[in-house]
Design an enzyme around this catalytic site. Structure first.
Site, PDB file in Angstrom:
ATOM      1  N   LYS A  75       1.498   4.216  -2.934  1.00 15.52           N
ATOM      2  CA  LYS A  75       1.404   5.665  -2.682  1.00 15.52           C
ATOM      3  C   LYS A  75       2.683   6.366  -3.134  1.00 15.52           C
ATOM      4  CE  LYS A  75      -1.863   5.168   1.109  1.00 15.52           C
ATOM      5  NZ  LYS A  75      -2.001   4.880   2.549  1.00 15.52           N
TER       6      LYS A  75
ATOM      7  N   ASP B 269       0.846  -1.191   0.000  1.00 14.52           N
ATOM      8  CA  ASP B 269       0.000   0.000   0.000  1.00 14.52           C
ATOM      9  C   ASP B 269       0.892   1.256   0.000  1.00 14.52           C
ATOM     10  OD1 ASP B 269      -2.590   1.392   0.634  1.00 14.52           O
ATOM     11  OD2 ASP B 269      -1.467   1.864   2.457  1.00 14.52           O
TER      12      ASP B 269
END
Ligand code: ADP
Ligand code: ASP
Ligand code: MG
Length: 832
Positions: free
Chosen positions: A693, A689
């Site tokens: 980003k 994750d």
């Protein structure tokens, strides 16, 4: 304001009720109530046939003309009439009406049988049959009013064939006013008071034979009676609130026009606004009679007022289309500079009785293009070919071509005159909708601009042009995919803010579609957001994203946006297609923008091809302005040297809480139980994750990096990757000692552990667990806060720091909402 004469109670008032207002017994009751509530001493009530009745009657004549049986259809007509009468008048009166109907049915049968024998349905016979609908309506309404109000006030009906005399010409029926006035004065004496019901549509010709005023002609009948009775106002009652800015059946956002000039109404009627018959306005203009169009189903609405002066409600009043047209194009270099070509052309057409609806001539005179009703196209072509036979043979004129299946779309309004830019807006909207224009004409009065287009495009054209002129530039059709925590919260926030945004910023956000995993809810104008949860729970429409997309992006709304609140890769794979079609995209879903470099480029290209925009501020740090900050720095000329951040609220939380007193696996378990992790905590601990980003941030800096090309430290031991969630949580305890060792080592150096993403201006990226000094900004973090530091030319001594909650439905939904407002602001600036 209008300056019409005051309405007097003693003067005649004429009201006309169309077939749509007289469709069945309930409609007659409603009309009866309206008429009996009117205070005027002398009322003329002009009626059409019951809705659809004229068509039913005309289809009898077609059947008879073809020699087919018509008996059943005629009985059906009788059944409908009898049933309506039974509900409206007492037994004895009803029997009279039925007896009269039977007499009429015998007359109709005789005419139809003659047609059957002749093998055709001649015009005069058809006129007689078609006209019975009005006779029946008038008798029935008169009887009903008498039953309700007594013979002193009502009960009289007038057969318009006894009064209106017309002469037919190529331009349609012309009223013979002297004869008609004399007949009116004879039949309706000066001392008449009460309510007279009058048949619409039918009239007599000079020879005294029955004729009609043409389809939809009852409006014209009413205008003629208004003139004959010297009325001061004519009210035309129909099934819509008034004249609308476009045909409401074709343009869902059509708006009521409160007041129109006679000229505007005439142009709209001429170009196909069925709500008024084009000839209606002649008699009322000559006598300065105001016309009010009103809704018999909604009598409290004031309707549209047509009179000499109209409120200048903007530059254009309405948009209309007429179908069934053909373009006839006469082309040839031999016409250049030759005087009289157009005269010869129109003389030939006039002699052949071809009425021309639109003319357009190229300024080089190289071609002349006319639009005529399709039914006359071949006749037009042949008379033109004869008139220009010599030039065609000699080659000065190359061709006479007919293009069929055309429509004329027209924008109309007195306010257009001297207002530059209307034509540009008209054609820009057509072009944006991808509609090809074949011919253009603008009346010299500058009251209308018309364009000839393919009939298949007509509805789309009306919608596109209408939205360009009428809707707030900030009317946005919104589709939301994913109605879970973030999507659901967003919908609630939109609901709470909707009216404020509309009032303060003229921003009309219409959520028209909501999809969740298996079902979708589509709203007609917009979904009622107060009850979206219930409606979605009840709705059974299976999800179909093609349908969803079409619904969110209809022709009649200027802008559409799809907000993807899922984390789904398949949906992310649709963005490019949407963007290419001009649909804007807003999302907290990281999959698209952190996906392959190739797809990322495709998104940019699609957006530029479609003139669309995408926003994804909430993919990094929820609503924290991380992406906005990068854009602002870069756009204002700063150079970012490095980015360093804690980009996962979950990992931030785990290492904030982990102080060596409890095993790391226990903290992970607690965090999961408190809802601070994904359902499978490995999704957070794997670091993917955060890697996504960081990829998004790097791309904002113009770097082309991909997941897999930079180191990402996973906190999921490889041996536990394939376990169940419970198996993983149990197995993680076996790695507590290793984590404890790292923690102790850091502590002995006066440091703490933090999961950090770093990027420099050369594209060196890394994600992993790092030791940071106890007095570093990264060590003193709160709960699930995110923290991002930028070092740049401007922020070189001291970094620019953005810190705050980086997760949670309220803030994430709020961030998505913020993106929607940014989109709206851009649209308002003329971007699209
Ligand atoms: P009536 O039976 O009362 O004569 P019509 O069906 O002839 O009614 O005319 C009313 C209809 O005209 C409306 O229901 C609407 O569908 C259609 N219409 C077309 N263009 C317009 C417009 N610009 N404004 C209002 N109605 C329109
Ligand atoms: N009944 C006629 C028609 O249907 C006239 C009218 O309704 O105005 O054309
Ligand atoms: Mg009508």
């Amino acid at each position: 304001m209008t300056t019409d004469r005051p309405v007097s109670l003693d003067r005649w008032k004429i009201h006309k009720f169309g077939g749509s207002s007289l469709a069945d017994a309930a409609c007659f009751e409603r009309v009866g109530e309206i008429v009996l509530s009117l205070p005027h001493a002398r009322l003329g009530v002009v009626v059409s046939a019951m809705g659809g009745m004229t068509n039913q009657l005309l289809s009898l004549t077609e059947l008879a003309g073809q020699g087919s049986a018509f008996g059943d259809d005629l009985r059906d007509i009788g059944g409908r009439y009898e049933e309506t009468a039974a509900a409206l008048v007492p037994g004895a009166v009803r029997e009279d009406l039925v007896d009269q109907w039977q007499d009429d049915a015998r007359d109709i049968e005789n005419i139809l049988q003659a047609m059957s024998k002749a093998g055709s349905a001649p015009g005069h016979g058809s006129d007689i049959v078609a006209g019975f609908g009005e006779l029946w309506s008038a008798r029935l309404l008169a009887a009903h009013l008498e039953h309700k109000a007594g013979p002193a006030r009502a009960g009289r009906w007038i057969d318009a064939r006894q009064i209106i005399t017309v002469r037919h010409s190529d331009l349609g029926p012309t009223v013979l006013w002297d004869a008609s006035q004399a007949a009116f004065d004879r039949q309706v004496t000066d001392d008449f008071t009460g309510i007279a019901v009058i048949t619409g549509f039918i009239a007599a010709d000079e020879a005294g034979k029955q004729t009609t005023l043409g389809r939809n002609g009852s409006d014209f009948s009413a205008a003629i009676f208004a003139a004959l009775a010297d009325a001061d106002e004519l009210d035309i009652w129909t099934d819509v609130d008034g004249v609308m800015s476009a045909d409401p059946n074709r343009v869902p956002d059509a708006q009521i026009i409160h007041s129109l000039s006679y000229n505007e109404a005439m142009e709209l009627a001429y170009f196909g606004a069925k709500v008024i018959h084009p000839q209606t306005l002649g008699p009322v203009i000559d006598n300065d009679i105001a016309v009010v169009i009103r809704n018999s189903f909604h009598p409290q609405h004031p309707g549209s007022r047509i009179s000499t002066v109209a409120d200048p409600d903007g530059e254009i009043k309405g948009i209309t289309a007429i179908g069934d047209m053909a373009l006839v194009n006469l082309e040839g270099a031999g016409m250049i500079g030759v005087p009289g070509t157009a005269d010869r052309l129109f003389a030939a057409l006039k002699d052949a009785g071809v009425s021309v609806t639109l003319i357009s001539q190229a300024s080089s005179e190289h071609s002349i293009c006319i639009a005529v009703p399709s039914s006359l196209a071949e006749r037009a072509k042949s008379v033109i070919s004869i008139a220009f036979a010599d030039e065609l043979a000699g080659g000065q004129i190359q061709s006479v071509d007919v293009t069929d299946r055309q429509s004329i779309v027209a924008v109309v309004g007195d306010g257009m005159a001297g207002h530059p830019g209307i034509a540009a807006r008209f054609f820009t909207n057509l072009a944006r909708a991808g509609i090809n224009v074949r011919a253009i004409a603008q009346g010299s009065s500058e009251r209308n601009i018309s364009a000839v287009i393919d009939s298949d495009d007509a509805t789309r054209a009306l919608r596109a042009v209408h939205s360009g002129f009428y809707l707030s530039a900030k009317t946005i059709s919104v589709g939301v995919i994913g109605a879970g925590v973030v999507g659901g919260t967003l919908l609630d926030q939109l609901h709470r803010q909707a009216s404020r945004l509309r009032d303060r910023f003229n921003l009309d956000l219409r959520v028209r579609a909501i999809a969740r995993s298996s079902r979708m809810l589509l709203g007609d104008r917009a979904i009622e957001l107060a009850a979206w949860r219930e409606a979605l729970a009840e709705c059974e429409t299976p999800v179909d994203f093609d349908l969803f997309e079409q619904h969110v992006n209809p022709d009649h709304l200027p802008h559409a946006v799809i907000i993807d609140c899922t984390a789904d890769e398949g949906i992310a794979g649709r963005y490019a297609d949407w963007l290419r079609k001009g649909i804007h995209v807003i999302t907290p879903n990281k999959k698209a923008f952190s996906g392959s470099q190739q797809y990322y480029r495709a998104l940019r290209e699609a957006a530029s091809a479609g003139g669309s925009q995408y926003f994804y501020e909430t993919t990094v740090g929820a609503a924290l302005p991380v992406i906005k900050t990068i854009r602002d720095l870069v756009d204002t000329g700063d150079r970012i040297h490095s980015i360093k951040g804690i980009l996962s609220g979950t990992l931030a939380y785990l290492f904030n809480v982990y102080d060596g007193s409890k095993p790391f696996s226990a903290i992970v378990r607690e965090a999961k139980e408190n809802g601070y992790t994904e359902p499978d905590p490995r999704d957070d601990l794997s670091g993917m994750d955060v890697a996504r980003k960081l990829t998004i941030l790097a791309r904002e800096l113009g770097q082309s990096i991909e997941i897999g090309e930079f180191p990402v430290e996973s906190l999921v031991p490889a041996s536990l990757a394939g376990e169940s969630i419970d198996g993983f949580l149990a197995g993680l305890a076996g790695f507590d000692d290793a984590m404890q060792d790292r923690f102790d080592k850091a502590r002995s150096d006066g440091k703490v552990l933090r999961y950090i993403a770093t990027l420099d201006e050369h594209g060196a990226a890394a994600v992993g667990l790092r030791e940071v000094a106890a007095d570093d900004a990264f060590s003193s973090m709160q709960l699930t806060d995110n923290l991002v530091q930028f070092r740049s030319d401007r922020y070189s001594q001291n970094p620019l720091v953005i810190q705050g909650p980086g997760a949670g439905p309220e803030v994430t939904a709020g961030g998505v909402f913020g993106d929607l407002l940014k989109l709206a602001a851009n649209l308002g600036n003329g971007a699209h």
